[in-house]
Design an enzyme around this catalytic site. Structure first.
Site, PDB file in Angstrom:
ATOM      1  N   GLU A 299       6.666  -3.420 -13.435  1.00  0.00           N
ATOM      2  CA  GLU A 299       5.904  -3.756 -12.244  1.00  0.00           C
ATOM      3  C   GLU A 299       6.772  -3.502 -11.016  1.00  0.00           C
ATOM      4  O   GLU A 299       7.985  -3.303 -11.136  1.00  0.00           O
ATOM      5  CB  GLU A 299       5.472  -5.229 -12.260  1.00  0.00           C
ATOM      6  CG  GLU A 299       6.645  -6.209 -12.289  1.00  0.00           C
ATOM      7  CD  GLU A 299       6.209  -7.647 -12.485  1.00  0.00           C
ATOM      8  OE1 GLU A 299       4.995  -7.883 -12.563  1.00  0.00           O
ATOM      9  OE2 GLU A 299       7.082  -8.521 -12.562  1.00  0.00           O
ATOM     10  N   ARG A 303       7.976  -7.576  -2.409  1.00  0.00           N
ATOM     11  CA  ARG A 303       8.506  -8.709  -1.643  1.00  0.00           C
ATOM     12  C   ARG A 303      10.003  -8.798  -1.886  1.00  0.00           C
ATOM     13  O   ARG A 303      10.574  -8.017  -2.650  1.00  0.00           O
ATOM     14  CB  ARG A 303       7.835 -10.009  -2.114  1.00  0.00           C
ATOM     15  CG  ARG A 303       7.973 -10.215  -3.626  1.00  0.00           C
ATOM     16  CD  ARG A 303       7.488 -11.561  -4.072  1.00  0.00           C
ATOM     17  NE  ARG A 303       7.364 -11.675  -5.517  1.00  0.00           N
ATOM     18  CZ  ARG A 303       8.340 -11.893  -6.372  1.00  0.00           C
ATOM     19  NH1 ARG A 303       9.592 -11.993  -5.910  1.00  0.00           N
ATOM     20  NH2 ARG A 303       8.137 -12.013  -7.670  1.00  0.00           N
TER      21      ARG A 303
END
Length: 690
Positions: A299, A303
């Protein structure tokens, strides 16, 4: 794309192309990450705004902000997950930018759009990039098209035994929530149901998918930083293989023991992923590396990562400052700062690893780490040192509503071995007075020979858990009894010496026939009981262990005071710092020294009658909320170990199982009901039929 591999210059993004200067930042988060962002903001001359749920009204991040806005309630769904309230808070406080931190809404594209729609600067990647990576199923499609290696998703209805083991994952969010390992086909449907429920509660999205589970794989992630001027920095990789419940516990950079070719492949794949979605800002591309050295995309976290400090330590780069400057429109330099040395981070949690990682809420009386060089900031000139990023301070309460992480402790040194040694040493000497923590597990893991040799994979903690949570060798109970003696002597000093700090000095031991004073303690969390018998006389301290008591032959008292006891043990002088918290029930005593750190509950000399609970009772192991009950009714037969109900506490789900095989005679739990620790949830009458 340029890699970072040599001595750092501490470079940061240049001011070229700056479009808007940020004056005030609201951090849409809490705890440690809010404090971390505030630290950089203060350095840059930017005002800060905190938000807080009712449970966080006195939290450190609220106290440190220039302004704070209340989010009424406690549940995340009512507070930190309310995009409308967060945007309204930023506007009301006069902030002109929002930093999302990590967790909560940090990877929510709709929140990012709401921030920009309100005329505020979003300190993060473009909403479209967040959305592209927000669904792990969609992310896999994009990465496959970009040539990034990955596992193909599996159809749950068509998997066979040959596909096992499997991994069920939430399509949205992360942090190990909504994730299950399946080793038997019969368990798949139940795990899908549980994962969907947990994902929906944590992220508001119950979509899950299934993929192969790579046994013995390493979890390695690559830190990227990109600007809006087509520059992508790759800032090295981190090994995050030591995990519990699919959540990282120890992280380090550079990843030890990987081949140069694999490192290059990981960095190039991360750069391709970043460019494919038009990413800007700080982000992390995560991979599993199989036993045969092949990487597979997991993934992309759009952030800042929890473990970003280790990258800061080796590069000298303040990633939060870089995020802010990129959000202002600044351009990165053509090449990233090179890296130097080794950094390693341990996450300190209020949890009991020996009891299925149960979170441990309660009062945190004292939280101190010796020899910290900096907090929330890059180590000065990257000299060998220690950094602390803590979300709490002494005197706060650890509640049940949020993640149980207390702090991150980070060590940097020229070599991995030195960094690991420094980190273990610091953790071992931490003063942690309050709930049970994972401190001992962290120290033992760091000193485990397999860890030292970089024999790492995601099953490390599970495989070594008995050794990491049991008694630390045959000397542990022995050392514990000396801590119990120090606790007893400090208590006597506290009770009898109000005038001065020193009770006795240079006393000796001798056998006496008279009745000793006796004090009893229960060690936490192992439950071992110590009975300490002793008598104070003109000659010093006389030991009298008594029947069933501890034997203190070879021990001489040097001095005792209410908060400090010095013992000579077989010719070696040991100093014990003692802290007693008499306002708790039971009274708790913490004994700290380089020799041993122990926590005790004070037991009465004669145990009082206890409140009786029915035999076979399932007691709540922690405060929490009942979120699910199995398909059982009073009168049903249940097997020992069968899940009966599920509690949610501190952002984790906990299964409560039948304590014995028998008949479910009582079920007091109700979905949505909040329970206190020790509450009776159900009763199972044991089947005594031969």
């Amino acid at each position: 794309m340029t890699d970072a591999t040599t001595t750092s210059t501490g470079d940061t993004p240049s001011d070229a192309g700056q479009a808007r200067q940020i004056r005030s930042v609201l951090v849409a988060n809490r705890g440690e990450i809010a404090r971390r962002v505030f630290r950089t903001c203060r350095t840059l001359g930017i005002a800060t705004v905190a938000v807080y749920a009712d449970a966080d009204a006195e939290a450190a991040h609220v106290r440190e902000a220039d302004a704070a806005v209340r989010l009424p309630g406690n549940a995340p769904a009512d507070t930190y997950l309310r995009a409308d309230l967060l945007v309204a808070a930023a506007v009301a406080a006069g902030a002109d930018a929002v930093h999302p931190g990590y967790g909560f809404l940090s990877e929510n594209a709709d929140f990012a759009r709401a921030v920009t729609a309100a005329g505020l600067v979003w300190i993060g990647p473009p909403p479209d990039a967040v959305e592209a990576m927000g669904s792990k199923t969609r992310a896999k499609e994009l990465m496959d098209g970009a040539g990034v290696p990955l596992f193909a998703a599996l159809d749950p209805g068509r998997v066979t035994a040959s596909d096992l083991p499997l991994l069920v994952k939430a399509a949205a969010g992360g942090g190990g929530r909504g994730m299950r390992v399946v080793r038997e086909l019969a368990a798949l449907e139940g795990e899908l149901t549980a994962a969907r429920a947990e994902a929906a509660a944590a992220f508001g999205d119950g979509e899950v998918f299934v993929e192969p589970y790579a046994e013995g794989a390493r979890h390695i992630e690559v830190q990227v930083l990109a600007d809006a001027h087509d520059t992508v920095w790759v800032l090295g990789e981190r090994d995050c293989s030591l995990q519990r419940r699919h959540q990282k516990v120890i992280e380090e950079t550079p990843a030890p023991g990987i081949a140069d070719g694999l490192r290059r492949d990981l960095h190039e794949a991360a750069a391709r992923a970043t460019r494919t979605i038009g990413y800007t800002g700080a982000g992390t591309v995560e991979f599993l590396v199989s036993r045969d050295g092949r990487p597979y995309f997991l993934e992309m976290n759009t952030r800042l990562q929890v473990e970003h400090p280790v990258t800061e330590c080796v590069t000298g780069l303040d990633l939060v400052a870089a995020q802010i400057r990129v959000a202002e429109g600044a351009a990165l330099d053509p090449s990233p700062p090179p890296s130097r040395g080794h950094a390693i981070e341990a996450r300190l949690y209020a949890e009991d690893p020996g009891r299925d990682w149960q979170p441990q809420p309660g009062a945190l009386h004292r939280f101190e780490l010796p020899d910290v060089d900096t907090e929330f900031a890059v180590l000065p000139e990257r000299t060998a040192g220690l950094r602390l990023d803590a979300g709490v301070t002494g005197g706060e309460a650890i509640g049940v509503h949020y993640d149980p992480m207390l702090a991150k402790v980070i060590a940097w040194a020229p070599t991995r071995a030195e960094a690991v040694r420094r980190l273990a040493h610091a953790l071992e000497r931490a003063r942690l007075h309050g709930p049970v923590t994972n401190r001992d597990l962290l120290v033992r893991a760091l000193r485990h020979p397999d860890f030292g040799a970089a024999r790492l994979d995601t099953g490390f903690l599970g495989r070594h858990l008995p050794a990491l949570t049991g008694a630390a060798g045959p000397e542990a109970p022995d050392r514990g009894r000396f801590a119990a003696l120090a606790a007893a002597l400090a208590d006597t000093a506290r009770r009898t010496s109000a005038a001065g700090p020193v009770l006795v000095r240079l006393g000796g031991w001798r056998n006496v026939p008279s009745q000793p004073q006796v004090k009893r303690f229960r060690s936490e969390p192992d439950g071992r009981e110590y009975e300490v018998g002793y008598r104070l006389g003109r000659a010093g301290l006389d030991a009298a262990g008594g029947e069933g008591g501890e034997d203190y032959a070879g021990v001489r008292l040097v001095s005792a005071a209410p908060h400090r006891v010095v013992l000579d043990i077989d010719g070696v002088r040991r100093t014990f710092e003692v802290a007693t918290y008499a306002d708790t029930s039971p009274v708790r005593v913490f004994v700290d020294s380089p020799f041993v750190s122990s926590a005790f509950s004070v037991l009465p000399r004669f145990a009082p009658p206890q409140e009786q609970t029915p035999q076979g009772s399932l007691l709540a192991p922690m405060p929490g909320t009942v979120i699910r009950i199995g398909e059982f009714s009073p009168g049903d037969r249940v097997e020992k170990g069968r899940p009966l109900l599920w509690l949610e506490a501190m952002k984790m789900e906990h299964v409560i199982t039948a304590p014995t095989t028998g008949t479910l005679t009582e079920l007091t739990a109700e979905v949505g009901r909040q329970v206190d620790v020790g509450a009776v949830l159900a009763v199972v009458k044991e089947d005594t039929t031969p």
